[in-house]
Scaffold this active site. Sequence first.
Site, PDB file in Angstrom:
ATOM      1  N   GLU A  48      47.495  33.402  34.709  1.00 39.00           N
ATOM      2  CA  GLU A  48      48.511  32.472  34.237  1.00 39.00           C
ATOM      3  C   GLU A  48      48.027  31.781  32.965  1.00 39.00           C
ATOM      4  O   GLU A  48      46.821  31.614  32.751  1.00 39.00           O
ATOM      5  CB  GLU A  48      48.808  31.424  35.319  1.00 39.00           C
ATOM      6  CG  GLU A  48      49.925  30.454  34.952  1.00 39.00           C
ATOM      7  CD  GLU A  48      50.373  29.572  36.106  1.00 39.00           C
ATOM      8  OE1 GLU A  48      51.354  28.824  35.950  1.00 39.00           O
ATOM      9  OE2 GLU A  48      49.740  29.645  37.182  1.00 39.00           O
ATOM     10  N   ASN A 195      59.853  31.551  40.037  1.00 41.66           N
ATOM     11  CA  ASN A 195      58.628  31.282  40.780  1.00 41.66           C
ATOM     12  C   ASN A 195      58.745  29.921  41.460  1.00 41.66           C
ATOM     13  O   ASN A 195      59.187  28.945  40.843  1.00 41.66           O
ATOM     14  CB  ASN A 195      57.423  31.255  39.833  1.00 41.66           C
ATOM     15  CG  ASN A 195      56.190  30.638  40.491  1.00 41.66           C
ATOM     16  OD1 ASN A 195      55.551  31.264  41.327  1.00 41.66           O
ATOM     17  ND2 ASN A 195      55.875  29.398  40.122  1.00 41.66           N
ATOM     18  N   GLU A 196      58.347  29.862  42.722  1.00 36.02           N
ATOM     19  CA  GLU A 196      58.361  28.610  43.476  1.00 36.02           C
ATOM     20  C   GLU A 196      59.643  27.825  43.219  1.00 36.02           C
ATOM     21  O   GLU A 196      59.629  26.663  42.809  1.00 36.02           O
ATOM     22  CB  GLU A 196      57.121  27.762  43.163  1.00 36.02           C
ATOM     23  CG  GLU A 196      55.847  28.396  43.680  1.00 36.02           C
ATOM     24  CD  GLU A 196      54.627  27.482  43.618  1.00 36.02           C
ATOM     25  OE1 GLU A 196      54.754  26.328  43.121  1.00 36.02           O
ATOM     26  OE2 GLU A 196      53.546  27.905  44.056  1.00 36.02           O
ATOM     27  N   TYR A 262      47.794  28.193  49.926  1.00 37.52           N
ATOM     28  CA  TYR A 262      46.464  27.868  49.424  1.00 37.52           C
ATOM     29  C   TYR A 262      45.623  27.245  50.536  1.00 37.52           C
ATOM     30  O   TYR A 262      46.114  26.450  51.340  1.00 37.52           O
ATOM     31  CB  TYR A 262      46.553  26.898  48.244  1.00 37.52           C
ATOM     32  CG  TYR A 262      47.022  27.548  46.965  1.00 37.52           C
ATOM     33  CD1 TYR A 262      46.137  28.242  46.144  1.00 37.52           C
ATOM     34  CD2 TYR A 262      48.359  27.483  46.581  1.00 37.52           C
ATOM     35  CE1 TYR A 262      46.573  28.846  44.975  1.00 37.52           C
ATOM     36  CE2 TYR A 262      48.792  28.083  45.413  1.00 37.52           C
ATOM     37  CZ  TYR A 262      47.896  28.769  44.612  1.00 37.52           C
ATOM     38  OH  TYR A 262      48.322  29.370  43.451  1.00 37.52           O
ATOM     39  N   GLU A 319      50.558  34.297  45.574  1.00 32.97           N
ATOM     40  CA  GLU A 319      49.575  33.259  45.250  1.00 32.97           C
ATOM     41  C   GLU A 319      48.859  32.872  46.537  1.00 32.97           C
ATOM     42  O   GLU A 319      49.491  32.486  47.516  1.00 32.97           O
ATOM     43  CB  GLU A 319      50.230  32.016  44.633  1.00 32.97           C
ATOM     44  CG  GLU A 319      50.722  32.214  43.205  1.00 32.97           C
ATOM     45  CD  GLU A 319      51.213  30.924  42.552  1.00 32.97           C
ATOM     46  OE1 GLU A 319      50.686  29.841  42.888  1.00 32.97           O
ATOM     47  OE2 GLU A 319      52.131  31.015  41.714  1.00 32.97           O
ATOM     48  N   GLN A 368      42.887  32.466  40.768  1.00 29.62           N
ATOM     49  CA  GLN A 368      43.352  33.396  39.755  1.00 29.62           C
ATOM     50  C   GLN A 368      42.199  34.253  39.250  1.00 29.62           C
ATOM     51  O   GLN A 368      41.083  34.120  39.729  1.00 29.62           O
ATOM     52  CB  GLN A 368      44.005  32.639  38.613  1.00 29.62           C
ATOM     53  CG  GLN A 368      45.283  31.930  39.021  1.00 29.62           C
ATOM     54  CD  GLN A 368      45.991  31.247  37.846  1.00 29.62           C
ATOM     55  OE1 GLN A 368      45.658  31.430  36.681  1.00 29.62           O
ATOM     56  NE2 GLN A 368      46.958  30.427  38.170  1.00 29.62           N
TER      57      GLN A 368
END
Length: 515
Positions: A48, A195-196, A262, A319, A368
């Site tokens: 990103e 995204n999201e 996460y 992610e 990432q």
Amino acid sequence: MNYLKPGVWALSLLAAASVFAAEPVSVSIDTSKPGPVINKDIYGQFAEHLGSGIYGGLWVGPNSRIPNTKGWRNDVVGALKAMHVPLVRWPGGCFADEYHWKDGIGARDKRPVKVNTNWGGVEESNAVGTHEFFDLVEMLGADAYVNGNLGTGSAQEMSEWIEYMTSDSKSTLANLRRKNGRDKPFKVAYFAIGNEAWGCGGNMSPEHYADLYRNVETFLRAPAPYRPKMIASGGNDNDVSWSDVLSKQLKRQTDGISFHYYTIPTGKWEVKGAATGFAEQEWISTLANTLRMEQHMQRNSAAMDKHDPEKKLGLFVDEWGTWYDVEKGTNAGFLFQQNTLRDALVAALNFNIFHAHADRVRMTNIAQMVNVLQAMIITDKDKMLLTPTYHAFEMYVPFQNATFLPLTLSNNREYALDGASIPEISATAARATDGKVYLALVNTNPRQPADVAISLPGQQVQAVRGRVLTAAAMDAHNTFAAPQAVKPAPFSAKAVDGKLSVQIPAKSVVVVAVE
């Protein structure tokens, strides 16, 4: 900090009852019931426009003194190639919903400079755009996952980007691509619409997003040989409503639904926990929290099964990884954190979970690739080092496109501390494309080794050969002063009287071929 110097973990079965103080954990691999293929894209990466995740870490520009090819660092690209990166997601993340692709084409010195409002408020030069990104993935031999801008973009903007990338016609956009140096279309393996959407991508409900998705997807036309698989932006954590609604409403217009999770040691976003210098309580809480991925996969798969029992849709965990408090003295918006042995175990535990759900989970992207969150590589100007997470990914390469094999774990003990407990051993097995059976084992206990007996019913096991990743300290990590403090070492064992047992070191990842 004293690190364990890598050595050769050569183990063999000793005679009968004197070998183990306790009955070993039993791992029985059933080769007669092969399961789904473990898609190589489960080992996907994510780059990103965030901190030095691209600029400096990957991209230095063609005029840099740092050796590069077309602006991309030779050392980093070489290391990623050695890791067999199958897929790269770009340009975001939250950045994707503010990215306008036309800002990133044409002469670099004439591209508009914007402000990256999501990550640090720094200037975004747009030096890395569509052509530069495809230079990178083609150098890596990887596939491209492009994330479209739904938040501040439009159906027209995404439609034109698809045409620019994939059209082999003489249209104005295809000819503009040729003018910018690319004759034939780019290969776009996946394209996501936003995204999201539940958060930074627009704060939407799943129903509202589904309506927008259907509208946009209608206009994303590409010639059959170049049409990407379409991805709908899904939910996170315990919210399965996105997987439920989207699999019901979009199953004829999408190839899969994304999911984000996460791992945070404390479970609290406000104070997440440190990347190094942590106590054993945060070791076990981190591993316990990452093992919640199993529950997330079960719940989201069950929600999708209601509307897609044939499992035509993929669940794409695009992610995932650890998220700690940023390192002191660094820009909070750059999300830089150190990477330790604990992160390698987090990666391996998630791999094992993804393998078990390979019928539905067909692509994931760790967050990432370089210098950001749970990175594979850390750079500082012209220096580069490989993290323990890099080594976990590289050790698991044989599982890419391998055929999952069910296994049975017996006598598995619990690793417990202060009321928390998790299974001591995690395991996965598969038959790789080279025909060999591979077994991966994770010992979550940071204090005690584990004795494991390995068998393949109906077959005689002769030996196992592979590598182990471990260290003396829970937070052992590589530094520029000691870049190889944590790295894999050889691991092997031979059977005695047709039986094979191995000792898995404390806090370790082991990957072996079974002979």
